[in-house]
Motif scaffolding. Sequence first.
Motif, mmCIF file in Angstrom:
data_model
loop_
_atom_site.group_PDB
_atom_site.id
_atom_site.type_symbol
_atom_site.label_atom_id
_atom_site.label_comp_id
_atom_site.label_asym_id
_atom_site.label_seq_id
_atom_site.Cartn_x
_atom_site.Cartn_y
_atom_site.Cartn_z
ATOM 1 N N ASP A 12 40.916 -27.469 -19.947
ATOM 2 C CA ASP A 12 39.943 -28.497 -20.654
ATOM 3 C C ASP A 12 38.537 -28.930 -19.626
ATOM 4 O O ASP A 12 37.547 -28.339 -20.005
ATOM 5 C CB ASP A 12 39.667 -28.891 -21.864
ATOM 6 C CG ASP A 12 40.653 -28.735 -22.965
ATOM 7 O OD1 ASP A 12 40.256 -27.493 -23.607
ATOM 8 O OD2 ASP A 12 41.182 -29.103 -23.735
ATOM 9 N N ARG A 279 31.941 -25.694 -20.663
ATOM 10 C CA ARG A 279 32.529 -25.878 -22.255
ATOM 11 C C ARG A 279 31.437 -25.784 -23.043
ATOM 12 O O ARG A 279 31.897 -25.103 -24.166
ATOM 13 C CB ARG A 279 32.335 -27.201 -21.722
ATOM 14 C CG ARG A 279 33.374 -28.145 -23.451
ATOM 15 C CD ARG A 279 34.244 -28.908 -23.155
ATOM 16 N NE ARG A 279 34.718 -29.132 -21.938
ATOM 17 C CZ ARG A 279 34.209 -30.375 -20.429
ATOM 18 N NH1 ARG A 279 33.412 -30.816 -20.694
ATOM 19 N NH2 ARG A 279 35.106 -30.112 -19.609
ATOM 20 N N THR A 283 33.968 -23.312 -25.039
ATOM 21 C CA THR A 283 35.711 -24.176 -25.355
ATOM 22 C C THR A 283 34.283 -24.305 -26.864
ATOM 23 O O THR A 283 34.860 -24.166 -28.319
ATOM 24 C CB THR A 283 36.003 -25.559 -24.993
ATOM 25 O OG1 THR A 283 36.015 -24.360 -24.054
ATOM 26 C CG2 THR A 283 36.846 -25.769 -25.505
ATOM 27 N N THR A 295 39.428 -21.201 -23.952
ATOM 28 C CA THR A 295 39.905 -22.044 -22.721
ATOM 29 C C THR A 295 41.346 -20.941 -22.484
ATOM 30 O O THR A 295 42.090 -20.419 -23.180
ATOM 31 C CB THR A 295 40.469 -23.679 -23.268
ATOM 32 O OG1 THR A 295 41.562 -23.394 -24.556
ATOM 33 C CG2 THR A 295 39.778 -24.307 -23.588
#
Length: 338
Positions: A12, A279, A283, A295
């Motif tokens: 992450d 991100r 993600t 991820t």
Amino acid sequence: MEQLEGTVLVGDSFEPISGRVVVEDGHIDAIEETETDSANIILPAFVNAHTHLGDSVAKEAAVGLSLEEAVVPPNSLKHRKLTGADRTELVTAMRQTLRFMQQTGTVSTLDFREFGESGASALREAAEPLAIEPFIFGSDELSVLDIADGYGASGANDDTFSEERAACKERGAPFAIHAGEPDATDIHPALDLEPDLLVHMVHAKQEHLDRVSDQSVPIAVCPRANAVLDVGRPPIPELLEHTTVALGTDNVMLNQPSLFREMAYTAKTFDVTAREVLRMATTAGAEIAGLDCGTIVPGKRAALTVLNGGSDNLAGSVDPVEAVVRRATARDVDRVVF
């Protein structure tokens, strides 16, 4: 079994490690930290959180037009072009766009597809020979839920969409809606529908952010498209404080569906970190669509983009995450794995 070597952006936090990703049966079997001579940078494949792929039949046609003139149904240039395109032309154009997205590291796109069952089925047909898998938010008729993954509403000022929302709840399908693009008047009505995804939120104020947080509604932002249409800038730092925020490229007629361009623009225009932007491009979109990727961790689907970190563009970069977000382009893609 396949092994990909280089600098791997893991987990992450996208922590860069020197090593290899071991892929077996389409999934990440292991991540091994070791010295390697490879200059490659391995990152999760992108998930584009908002597109209108039907616009592929009219690239650059809306340059210089306002939001209403360009894309607002039913009389905009976009809808006139879509109505005038035959199915073969539409499928071919969308397939070309999907192929470009696949070649540049996008594994899936959350697409708002117009014209009911025929529109959704045309997109399914366009994607058939490719590895990229669109997540389709259909519209215009309830029966589209037989083909699409969810329902995508144009905005709460255009319609109440209560029937469509109820149908999604009954089927367990996600309901997404545009909100706060030209102004804030449709944000509260959109939130009243308890959506699973809001798109744009350019004009979100604190009262809206509080509701977004209370209802745990994720948001897809499209800052380049907002700039082209001159509707303002989404408050991305504030949105990130309240919910999951994903990055989309919006209408193909306005922008190339490149998340490299979208990331660079976002990182250089807003007060956000490179990791937050990466991100948003990977993600967050995967989480919103319920995809098993986004991820690089063992057990996840192997949806990966491999960049040539030794390219003339990327060679000498100090921070691989900053390089991916601010500098990398489609030409730096060495290969995609998914």
